[in-house]
Design an enzyme around this catalytic site. Structure first.
Site, PDB file in Angstrom:
ATOM      1  N   SER A 229       0.845  -1.191   0.000  1.00 16.05           N
ATOM      2  CA  SER A 229       0.000   0.000   0.000  1.00 16.05           C
ATOM      3  C   SER A 229       0.879   1.239   0.000  1.00 16.05           C
ATOM      4  O   SER A 229       2.041   1.192   0.430  1.00 16.05           O
ATOM      5  CB  SER A 229      -0.912   0.010   1.228  1.00 16.05           C
ATOM      6  OG  SER A 229      -1.563   1.250   1.376  1.00 16.05           O
ATOM      7  N   TYR A 242      -2.928  -0.139  10.107  1.00 18.17           N
ATOM      8  CA  TYR A 242      -2.770  -0.627   8.735  1.00 18.17           C
ATOM      9  C   TYR A 242      -1.399  -0.250   8.175  1.00 18.17           C
ATOM     10  O   TYR A 242      -0.700  -1.085   7.585  1.00 18.17           O
ATOM     11  CB  TYR A 242      -3.883  -0.041   7.877  1.00 18.17           C
ATOM     12  CG  TYR A 242      -3.849  -0.444   6.428  1.00 18.17           C
ATOM     13  CD1 TYR A 242      -4.249  -1.711   6.031  1.00 18.17           C
ATOM     14  CD2 TYR A 242      -3.438   0.451   5.445  1.00 18.17           C
ATOM     15  CE1 TYR A 242      -4.237  -2.084   4.696  1.00 18.17           C
ATOM     16  CE2 TYR A 242      -3.419   0.092   4.107  1.00 18.17           C
ATOM     17  CZ  TYR A 242      -3.823  -1.172   3.741  1.00 18.17           C
ATOM     18  OH  TYR A 242      -3.800  -1.538   2.412  1.00 18.17           O
TER      19      TYR A 242
END
Length: 428
Positions: A229, A242
């Protein structure tokens, strides 16, 4: 007079040579970029202005011979550095993709199946709607694998099933796609079970599957690809759990790239920007996680943040979905390139601004990045926590009374003043 004319003609001729050389290499470079479908970030287009400056320097400062030589060599280096799109055939190659029940993994399994690869699609539920759709829409070659990356028994069973199919040819590639986001909130507010779940799925699961399947990957001298990501490259407000897990898996991939080089295995990590996938979860899941957050908050923390501030967190997922792109083809194209290109890149950044944001984070002062992040990332900074809001109201009152921006609460400590200044930055 004749000497001046000769000098003028010499300079004009030299200028024409520079212009001709620049035009020639510009045309050749653009042709190579278009032919090989090179992306902006991979073409290093920021080098072109530097080449123009070098051309001007060589023309104005250096003698004709050395100047042209330096400019020619620089153009040749740039042209040679442009990547060439040479792809390997898909026939006879197999790939394991995790997290294929829905979203990006689901689309990637279909995409790779159409390209002719033997796809082992890892799903949490072999009888679920996502698995049924893959059975219906894909070729008979696609094989559904029951695979929870956090379950040691399922990972071992998946290895036995895959190794039985590929036998001595080995497994060409693994695409680590399975991941969870769960909830977006201030790092202090996120429950520990959210941190643990993110690390368990996004990092430990990747390590566990990699270690299990590595003998098959080494046998094929194949590819290890991880869908990470943008949050793994630069901090994003509200993504503490995250982002920490994605940063961990990003570094894991970087080290594995070095470790596996001697085995002929190429490692790539893909850092997408903002795309609409199921990682954001449904409204029901968001409500469950919001309740989980409230149940794990200490009363004093809950009181300092305030109920209205906590309520704004529930809207963040919808804000992110609204600002995300529904076209995930850039991610699919990069994954395909990482799997079958003769010379895959170590890092891919598909998506709008996905390559620019990490660059700003690394190369600019931190306050520049923080200001930039405040502008582009949807957040809950339109409202302050309750305890800071009182200060903010007093601050505005003091400004109206002409007491100036240097006023802080009487008796405030240096730490409190710093937090108040930071709060003013984010709310402004």
């Amino acid at each position: 007079m004749a000497g001046e004319d000769a000098l003028y003609l010499g300079l004009a001729g030299e200028g024409a040579l520079y212009l001709g050389l620049g035009a020639l290499f510009s045309g050749l470079s653009l042709h190579k970029i278009r032919k090989n479908e090179v992306k902006v970030q991979d073409a290093s287009l920021c080098v072109l202005p530097a080449l123009l400056l070098l051309e001007a320097f060589c023309y104005l400062v250096l003698p004709a011979g050395p100047g042209l030589s330096v400019f020619f060599v620089a153009c040749v280096f740039y042209y040679m550095a442009l990547p060439v799109r040479r792809m390997l055939p898909a026939a006879g190659k197999s790939v394991l993709v995790t997290g294929c029940d829905s979203g990006l993994g689901h689309a990637l399994a279909k995409h790779l199946d159409k390209q002719g690869l033997l796809v082992f699609a890892g799903v949490l539920n072999r009888n679920g709607p996502g698995a049924e759709e893959l059975r219906r829409d894909c070729s008979p070659n696609l094989c559904l694998i029951q695979l929870d990356v956090t379950n040691c028994e399922e990972v071992a069973a998946a290895y036995c099933e895959v190794s039985g199919r590929v036998k001595d040819t080995g497994l060409w590639a693994i695409v680590h796609n399975a991941g969870v986001l769960l909830y977006v909130a201030d790092g202090e507010l996120l429950p520990m079970n959210v941190y643990k779940k993110c690390m368990e799925v996004n990092f430990i699961g990747v390590v566990q599957v990699t270690k299990m399947f590595m003998p098959l990957l080494r046998k094929a001298k194949g590819r290890l690809v991880t869908i990470s990501s943008m949050a793994g490259l630069n901090p994003i407000p509200g993504f503490a759990a995250y982002a920490a897990s994605k940063a961990a898996v990003t570094m894991f991939c970087a080290v594995m790239r070095q470790d596996l080089f001697k085995w002929g295995v190429k490692v790539s990590s893909i850092h997408p920007g903002s795309f609409k996938t199921n990682i954001f979860g449904s409204r029901d899941l968001c409500s469950i996680q919001a309740q989980n957050l409230l149940e794990n908050l200490k009363p004093d923390v809950r009181d300092e943040y305030g109920e209205d501030y906590l309520d704004t967190l529930k809207d963040l997922h919808q804000k992110m979905l609204t600002s995300s792109s529904s076209d995930i083809s850039p991610v699919l194209e990069d994954a395909h390139h990482a799997l079958l290109a003769q010379r895959p890149y170590s890092t891919y950044t598909p998506g709008r601004l996905a390559y620019l944001i990490p660059l700003i984070f690394r190369c600019s002062p931190i306050w520049v990045y923080d200001t930039f992040a405040k502008l582009i990332f949807p957040g809950h900074h339109t409202i302050l926590p309750r305890s800071l809001r009182t200060f903010h109201d007093n601050y505005k009152t003091d400004l109206k009374r002409g007491r100036g921006k240097g006023h802080f609460r009487t008796g405030a400590s240096q730490t409190q003043r710093t937090s108040e200044k930071t709060a003013m930055f984010w709310i402004s």
